[in-house]
Design a protein around this motif. Structure first.
Motif, PDB file in Angstrom:
ATOM      1  N   SER A 412      31.443 -21.442  16.256  1.00  0.00           N
ATOM      2  CA  SER A 412      30.836 -20.140  16.679  1.00  0.00           C
ATOM      3  C   SER A 412      29.637 -19.947  17.255  1.00  0.00           C
ATOM      4  N   LEU A 413      29.287 -21.028  17.729  1.00  0.00           N
ATOM      5  CA  LEU A 413      28.036 -20.961  18.544  1.00  0.00           C
ATOM      6  C   LEU A 413      27.952 -19.942  19.703  1.00  0.00           C
ATOM      7  N   THR A 418      24.290 -14.549  20.338  1.00  0.00           N
ATOM      8  CA  THR A 418      23.905 -13.001  20.596  1.00  0.00           C
ATOM      9  C   THR A 418      24.185 -12.264  19.220  1.00  0.00           C
ATOM     10  N   ASN A 419      24.413 -12.818  18.231  1.00  0.00           N
ATOM     11  CA  ASN A 419      24.529 -11.979  16.874  1.00  0.00           C
ATOM     12  C   ASN A 419      23.796 -12.768  15.776  1.00  0.00           C
ATOM     13  N   SER A 420      23.296 -13.855  15.809  1.00  0.00           N
ATOM     14  CA  SER A 420      22.539 -14.520  14.677  1.00  0.00           C
ATOM     15  C   SER A 420      21.186 -14.219  14.839  1.00  0.00           C
ATOM     16  N   PRO A 421      20.510 -13.739  13.866  1.00  0.00           N
ATOM     17  CA  PRO A 421      19.073 -13.890  13.890  1.00  0.00           C
ATOM     18  C   PRO A 421      18.428 -14.972  13.888  1.00  0.00           C
ATOM     19  N   GLN A 422      19.173 -16.155  13.345  1.00  0.00           N
ATOM     20  CA  GLN A 422      18.589 -17.454  13.520  1.00  0.00           C
ATOM     21  C   GLN A 422      18.397 -18.151  14.822  1.00  0.00           C
ATOM     22  N   LEU A 423      19.193 -17.670  15.495  1.00  0.00           N
ATOM     23  CA  LEU A 423      19.265 -18.026  17.100  1.00  0.00           C
ATOM     24  C   LEU A 423      18.729 -17.206  18.229  1.00  0.00           C
ATOM     25  N   HIS A 514      23.894 -26.462  32.226  1.00  0.00           N
ATOM     26  CA  HIS A 514      23.523 -26.989  30.839  1.00  0.00           C
ATOM     27  C   HIS A 514      24.188 -26.279  30.300  1.00  0.00           C
ATOM     28  N   ASP A 515      24.775 -26.996  29.103  1.00  0.00           N
ATOM     29  CA  ASP A 515      25.793 -26.468  27.998  1.00  0.00           C
ATOM     30  C   ASP A 515      25.234 -25.278  27.356  1.00  0.00           C
ATOM     31  N   ILE A 516      23.874 -25.445  26.950  1.00  0.00           N
ATOM     32  CA  ILE A 516      23.402 -24.217  26.133  1.00  0.00           C
ATOM     33  C   ILE A 516      23.238 -23.230  27.154  1.00  0.00           C
ATOM     34  N   VAL A 517      22.655 -23.238  28.191  1.00  0.00           N
ATOM     35  CA  VAL A 517      22.675 -22.027  29.250  1.00  0.00           C
ATOM     36  C   VAL A 517      24.062 -21.836  29.374  1.00  0.00           C
TER      37      VAL A 517
END
Length: 832
Positions: A412-413, A418-423, A514-517
């Motif tokens: 669910s990354l 775009t939805n988790s306050p932690q990220l 980059h994977d995260i980008v």
């Protein structure tokens, strides 16, 4: 609030694309099409043109407003809703334009007189264009309504925006150097190098740039340097200011004064807040003259900042450090090229150490449990050495103890970004790089997210795809491909893509995201209906689909996508394609490496198709309808089984790139296709793998725009004619000539050779010595000679070539020894 920024960014990019398409339709389609139609249809066309011009003007105003709002970073609910409405209208306009292009293409394909003979065809085409006219009228009303609502609900942008002063001071408060923590994994050696630079008293003044992609740890590294004991003791004054994109010169100077006195624990000079530029400058100069001082300007987005304030710091002992995501800005700001510090992602062992120290902190002692080993490795690989991602995901997973929880997080990354306050913080930091892109780069950047994770994207391929999609804005004196390459280099310099491989003379060959980008780009693309993968249950109206995995319902799902512009297939088990499913507006069909063995005749109905990629497929026969694709720009049949080109295909007027080579065996090109006629498109820039004949070698001289030309099976009798034709190719960069069997290559008359030639490959027997014109190959960078039958040492003729960096001789010289002189080959890097 942060989610509104990418919405506005994408709206501007989408509106920009629509304006480009409107301009193209007005200039190209109308001017070329009026003669094809009856008087009644021509009258309707003129009315359509007037409507499109009006809509184009309105969209240009809307784009200007969105750009204005972006600069000020303003955002509220009204703005978000309004921008979403703009995006939807822009998509509707794009559909209408492409529908119109499709209608015109259909008419051109059948021809006017054939249509006259078929009343049903005439009636159908007229009804289609009448429907387009009605849609345009509706769009005009909706577009005006959009503009009126902006005024009615007071969506202003600039007046509501945050001031640069607020952004600067807020950034200072949250700067990471205020936090006490352990030494950061992988930064210790970098910290020591920067400290040594700063303490080097041999330089009177020094500007250092620390550059790298968002989240790579630039600010963290410089913060470690800034608060290190050596630096605190060495400098009498220090200040750290994080600069906003919408900075104000006086606010920056004011913040520097406050930080200088804050670090000294002294009272800030009275009246600082009310000082003008002159007072601020005098105040700073009075403090810093004859003093050692360090000023850090963090997160710089514009080279003009330093040029505006540089004179204030015109003292002999200054040290200025900048952090920036843009390599071009970094080079411009640094006092010399050797004071640019390019910070790279962590190595695998460093990344693992950092992740484990965060995820398994406390009772677990930084050691990964056996049951989580595989998932931990997968997550670390996903972070791809990016410290921000490693620390953020490590912190998120610290509270999760089961493999199931870890697996759920991994799957669910994309949603969590775009939805988790932690990220949220990580997402916002990475999103800034996207926000900073000019509108013309945003579509290009997001398009790269369609490629699978860790995919090595070829420069030439992505450039041709961008051109096919219509992302490139024309400029005088440059081809679309040359402009697109500049776009790609800008994305590399901005560190949102990274170069994965360069050729021997330094030109980009392969790049990666980059994977995260990529995850951030995918989340933006999905929300904006720009691009999705087929596995994600695509949203209605999505523009582009990437197929990485094949399921049983793939053809049914594709059939629902009437708005599709690009279909990119990366699944090697993709067995067939049906083009009669409804995506008539398709511009890109890229099936490279798929296991398909046939293409249906309905392919010819895709009149808007610009890019057809069948490279490395098992396709043997092309449909006869291919000749109807009047807008086709790229036809890539390289390494396919195609052995025949249908009649009429060589006469397609807009072809820019054609690849025909079937295979490469024993260092020789194998080409099976032998078209009856040479390609006639005046736009043709690439023609690779054409088989020689008397007619071909004579007619290729008409292809004066060629940049890359490869011809095989050249006979001795054809050499002189071929040379005459090649001499007309004034823009040629890349030339390959391959003789048939043991026939000699007669190339003496290729004098002078094309002036811009950079790559030359000759396979075949020469006349014992190199032709005289070889000495004039002053721009050639790579030279390949095979089976040349030379009896005179070729190095004697080649040693003075100033730009030759790569030279390979395969059975080229029949003598016993080659002589390399010490003063020869000034640029050579590889000899084989």
């Amino acid at each position: 609030m942060a989610d509104q920024f990418p919405q506005r960014n994408m709206a501007e990019a989408i509106v920009g694309l629509v304006i480009l398409k409107l301009g193209s339709a007005l200039v190209t389609e109308f001017s070329k099409s009026l003669l094809l139609f009856s008087k009644e249809e021509a009258s309707l066309l003129l009315a359509l043109r007037s409507d499109m011009e009006e809509i184009k003007s309105e969209m240009e105003m809307i784009q200007a407003f969105i750009r204005h709002a972006d600069i000020t970073m303003a955002g509220d609910e009204w703005t978000a809703v309004w921008v979403a409405q703009v995006r939807e209208i822009a998509y509707c306009i794009e559909d209408i334009i492409d529908d119109f292009t499709y209608s015109v293409g259909e008419q051109k394909s059948f021809g006017f007189w054939k249509s006259v003979a078929k009343p049903l065809q005439v009636s159908r085409n007229f009804k289609a264009r009448h429907g387009i006219a009605m849609q345009l009228q509706n769009i005009k009303i909706r577009t005006k309504g959009i503009s009126e609502r902006r005024i009615r609900y007071d969506i202003k942008g600039l007046e509501e925006g945050s001031s640069s002063k607020d952004v600067i001071e807020r950034s200072i408060d949250i700067s990471p150097f205020h936090k006490e923590d352990d030494d950061i994994v992988g930064l210790k050696r970098n910290r020591e190098q920067l400290i040594n630079w700063l303490k080097d008293d041999r330089a009177k003044h020094m500007e250092i740039s620390v550059c790298g992609m968002g989240g790579v740890g630039k600010t963290t590294l410089v913060a470690k340097v800034y608060k290190s004991k050596q630096i605190v003791q060495h400098f009498q004054w220090r200040a750290w200011v994080t600069v906003s994109k919408s900075y104000n010169k006086n606010d920056v100077l004011r913040s520097i004064i406050k930080e200088l006195f804050h670090e000294k624990k002294e009272m800030i000079p009275q009246g600082t807040d009310g000082m003008n530029t002159k007072d601020l400058a005098e105040n700073l100069h009075g403090c810093l003259v004859d003093q050692r001082y360090l000023i850090v300007l963090d997160d710089v987005w514009d080279v003009s900042l330093w040029s505006e304030i540089k004179d204030v710091f015109n003292t002999s002992k200054r040290r200025i450090m900048f952090t920036t995501r843009n390599s071009e800005i970094a080079t411009s700001l640094a006092s010399s090229s050797d004071r640019v510090f390019n910070l790279k992602p962590l190595q695998d062992d460093e990344a693992r150490k950092l992740f484990c120290s965060i995820a398994f902190k406390g009772d677990r002692g930084g050691i990964c449990p056996t049951e989580l080993e595989c998932l931990a490795k997968e997550i670390i690989n996903k972070c791809d050495g990016l410290p921000l991602a490693i620390v953020t995901l490590g912190g998120l997973l610290r509270t999760k103890h089961s493999a199931m929880e870890w697996n759920d997080t991994l799957k669910s990354l994309n949603w969590m970004l775009t939805n988790s306050p932690q990220l949220e913080k990580m997402s916002n930091i990475l999103m800034l790089s996207f926000h900073d892109l000019p509108h013309y780069l945003k579509n290009c950047f997001l398009y790269c997210s369609a490629f699978p994770e860790d995919y090595r994207i070829k420069r030439k391929r992505i450039i041709r795809l961008w051109v096919a999609e219509g992302f490139i804005e024309e400029r005088d004196g440059m081809t679309m491909e040359e402009i697109a390459e500049q776009y790609l280099n800008q994305l590399i310099l901005r560190n949102v893509l990274f170069d994965d491989e360069r050729n021997v003379w330094g030109r980009l060959k392969l790049c990666q995201m980059h994977d995260i980008v990529r995850e951030v780009a995918i989340s933006i693309s999905k929300k904006q209906k720009f691009c999705m993968t087929l596995e994600e249950q695509p949203t209605t109206g999505v523009r582009r689909i990437s197929v990485a995995e094949v399921n049983d319902t793939i053809q049914e799902e594709l059939g629902k996508m009437s708005h599709l512009r690009s279909l990119l297939v990366f699944a090697t088990n993709f067995f067939n394609i049906k083009t009669s499913l409804g995506f008539k507006l398709l511009r890109v069909l890229d099936l490279q490496d798929a296991l398909i063995d046939s293409i249906p005749d309905e392919l010819g109905d895709l009149f808007n198709l610009r890019f057809l990629g069948l490279s490395n497929t098992k396709v043997k026969m092309l449909p006869k309808s291919l000749k109807r694709l009047q807008n086709l720009q790229t036809l890539d049949l390289a390494y396919s089984n195609v052995d025949k080109i249908p009649n009429g295909v060589t006469r397609l007027p807009n072809l820019r790139h054609v690849f025909l080579q079937n295979s490469f065996q024993d260092d020789l090109w194998i080409v099976k296709t032998k078209p009856k006629h040479v390609w006639v498109s005046k736009e043709l820039q690439t023609l690779q793998g054409i088989s020689s004949s008397n007619e071909v070698v004579r007619q290729v001289g008409d292809l004066t725009q060629l940049r890359s030309f490869a011809i095989v099976d050249v006979r001795e009798s054809e050499g002189t004619k071929l040379c005459a034709s090649i001499k007309k190719m004034k823009f040629l960069h890349h030339l390959q000539i391959q003789a048939t069997d043991t026939a000699p290559l007669v190339l003496e008359t290729l004098d002078p050779p094309p002036p811009l030639l950079q790559r030359l490959s000759l396979r075949g027997r020469l006349q014992g010595i190199l032709p005289r014109w070889f000495k004039s190959l002053t721009n050639v960078k790579t030279l390949y000679l095979k089976s040349s039958g030379l009896n005179e040492d070729p190095l004697l003729s080649l040693k003075s070539l100033p730009n030759l960096v790569w030279l390979v001789l395969v059975d080229a010289y029949d003598g016993e020894e080659l002589c390399i002189q010490a003063d020869g080959f000034p640029s050579l890097k590889e000899l084989g």
